[in-house]
Scaffold this motif. Structure first.
Motif, short mmCIF file in Angstrom:
data_model
loop_
_atom_site.label_atom_id
_atom_site.label_comp_id
_atom_site.label_asym_id
_atom_site.label_seq_id
_atom_site.Cartn_x
_atom_site.Cartn_y
_atom_site.Cartn_z
N PRO A 1 18.54 -6.13 18.86
CA PRO A 1 17.75 -6.10 17.63
C PRO A 1 17.79 -4.75 16.95
O PRO A 1 17.74 -4.65 15.73
N SER A 2 17.88 -3.66 17.75
CA SER A 2 17.88 -2.32 17.17
C SER A 2 19.11 -2.07 16.31
O SER A 2 19.12 -1.16 15.49
N GLN A 3 20.18 -2.87 16.52
CA GLN A 3 21.41 -2.65 15.77
C GLN A 3 21.53 -3.59 14.57
O GLN A 3 22.49 -3.52 13.83
N LEU A 4 20.56 -4.49 14.42
CA LEU A 4 20.60 -5.39 13.28
C LEU A 4 20.28 -4.63 12.01
O LEU A 4 19.50 -3.68 12.00
N SER A 5 20.82 -5.06 10.95
CA SER A 5 20.58 -4.42 9.67
C SER A 5 19.30 -4.97 9.06
O SER A 5 19.24 -6.13 8.67
N THR A 6 18.25 -4.14 9.04
CA THR A 6 16.96 -4.55 8.45
C THR A 6 16.55 -3.52 7.41
O THR A 6 16.78 -2.32 7.58
N PRO A 7 16.00 -4.00 6.33
CA PRO A 7 15.58 -3.06 5.28
C PRO A 7 14.46 -2.17 5.79
O PRO A 7 13.54 -2.62 6.46
N GLN A 8 14.55 -0.89 5.51
CA GLN A 8 13.53 0.07 5.91
C GLN A 8 12.67 0.43 4.69
O GLN A 8 13.18 0.88 3.67
N HIS A 9 11.36 0.25 4.82
CA HIS A 9 10.46 0.58 3.72
C HIS A 9 9.97 2.01 3.86
O HIS A 9 9.64 2.48 4.94
N ARG A 10 9.93 2.69 2.75
CA ARG A 10 9.27 3.98 2.71
C ARG A 10 7.80 3.73 2.37
O ARG A 10 7.46 2.73 1.75
N THR A 11 6.95 4.64 2.75
CA THR A 11 5.51 4.41 2.55
C THR A 11 4.84 5.64 1.94
O THR A 11 5.37 6.76 2.00
N VAL A 12 3.69 5.40 1.37
CA VAL A 12 2.83 6.47 0.88
C VAL A 12 1.43 6.19 1.41
O VAL A 12 0.98 5.04 1.43
N THR A 13 0.75 7.23 1.87
CA THR A 13 -0.59 7.09 2.42
C THR A 13 -1.59 7.77 1.50
O THR A 13 -1.40 8.94 1.13
N VAL A 14 -2.63 7.05 1.13
CA VAL A 14 -3.64 7.59 0.23
C VAL A 14 -5.04 7.34 0.80
O VAL A 14 -5.24 6.45 1.62
N GLU A 15 -5.98 8.12 0.34
CA GLU A 15 -7.38 7.93 0.72
C GLU A 15 -8.15 7.38 -0.47
O GLU A 15 -8.00 7.86 -1.59
N GLY A 16 -8.92 6.35 -0.21
CA GLY A 16 -9.74 5.75 -1.27
C GLY A 16 -11.21 5.94 -0.98
O GLY A 16 -11.65 5.85 0.16
N ARG A 17 -11.97 6.20 -2.03
CA ARG A 17 -13.42 6.41 -1.89
C ARG A 17 -14.17 5.51 -2.86
O ARG A 17 -13.76 5.36 -4.01
N GLY A 18 -15.25 4.95 -2.37
CA GLY A 18 -16.11 4.13 -3.21
C GLY A 18 -17.57 4.47 -2.93
O GLY A 18 -17.95 4.67 -1.78
N LYS A 19 -18.37 4.53 -3.97
CA LYS A 19 -19.76 4.93 -3.80
C LYS A 19 -20.66 4.09 -4.70
O LYS A 19 -20.33 3.85 -5.86
N VAL A 20 -21.76 3.63 -4.15
CA VAL A 20 -22.76 2.90 -4.93
C VAL A 20 -24.11 3.55 -4.73
O VAL A 20 -24.38 4.19 -3.71
#
Length: 228
Positions: free
Chosen positions: A15-34
């Motif tokens: 499986p490690s040699q199979l061609s699979t699309p690799q996604h790049r990611t972005v990590t963000v912080e979300g804040r909500g206040k009431v």
């Protein structure tokens, strides 16, 4: 005699040699206040007695405590809304010329009283002080349905994180997938400082001071990972 010929064994591709699309990611912080308006108050109040005899100190404390609980009952504070938070017996020493002399004992019984009708806060103080309470520490304003407000704040936090990810995608010129692959809840609640009312064992309170409740801020924080 018959002979059978078996086909050669072929190993499958790992499986490690199979061609699979690799996604790049972005990590963000979300804040909500009431913002929420408190509908309950928690009052910390206590009864202190001192006597040379420990048994007498305890008996005196039991007497005024019973009077205080009866006074609360008269103004319709329910038994389940009154909780003991501490009961202590401490020796009282007098230090003189490098030595200590036992002078007596101090007994303190402290309660948390949940007041579900904020119009009764003043009445609670007046009732228990008149009955013999001589320790008043603080008032904490709370909301009874905090979970409801927190869920609203959580929704705002997710929305905030999604908006941040979309903005980053636009700046980078990439197509951001707004369906996250990971969400981590890092939650907190922000409240105003407790109202502090200092009343020593020797002092008396003629009437409860006017107390203004302040609004509560309930916040949710999430860390979200988006693919692109």
């Amino acid at each position: 005699m018959s002979y059978f010929s078996y086909p050669p064994f072929y190993r499958s591709t790992p499986p490690s040699q199979l061609s699979t699309p690799q996604h790049r990611t972005v990590t963000v912080e979300g804040r909500g206040k009431v913002t929420a308006v408190p509908d309950q108050a928690i009052i910390t109040i206590g009864f202190v007695t001192e006597n040379e005899d420990v048994n007498k100190a305890q008996a005196q404390n039991a007497k005024i405590t019973t009077q205080g609980l009866a006074a609360l009952k008269e103004i319709n504070i329910q038994q389940e809304d009154i909780q003991t938070v501490s009961y202590t017996i401490q020796p009282i020493y007098e230090f003189t010329e490098g030595s200590s002399i036992l002078k007596g004992y101090k007994v303190q019984h402290t309660f948390e009283i949940t007041v579900k009708n904020l119009n009764q806060v003043g009445k609670v103080f007046e009732a228990v002080v008149a009955a013999g309470a001589n320790i008043a520490e603080n008032i904490e304003f709370v909301v009874s349905n905090k979970d409801l407000y927190y869920q609203q704040a959580l929704q705002l936090a997710i929305k905030n994180a999604t908006e941040k990810a979309s903005s980053i995608g636009q700046q980078l010129g990439v197509s951001m997938n707004t369906v996250p692959i990971k969400v981590t809840e890092n939650s907190t609640a922000i409240s105003p400082r407790d109202y502090t009312l200092s009343l020593s064992a020797e002092a008396t309170l003629q009437a409860a001071p006017p107390i203004q409740r302040s609004k509560l801020e309930i916040e949710a924080i999430v860390t979200v990972v988006f693919p692109y």
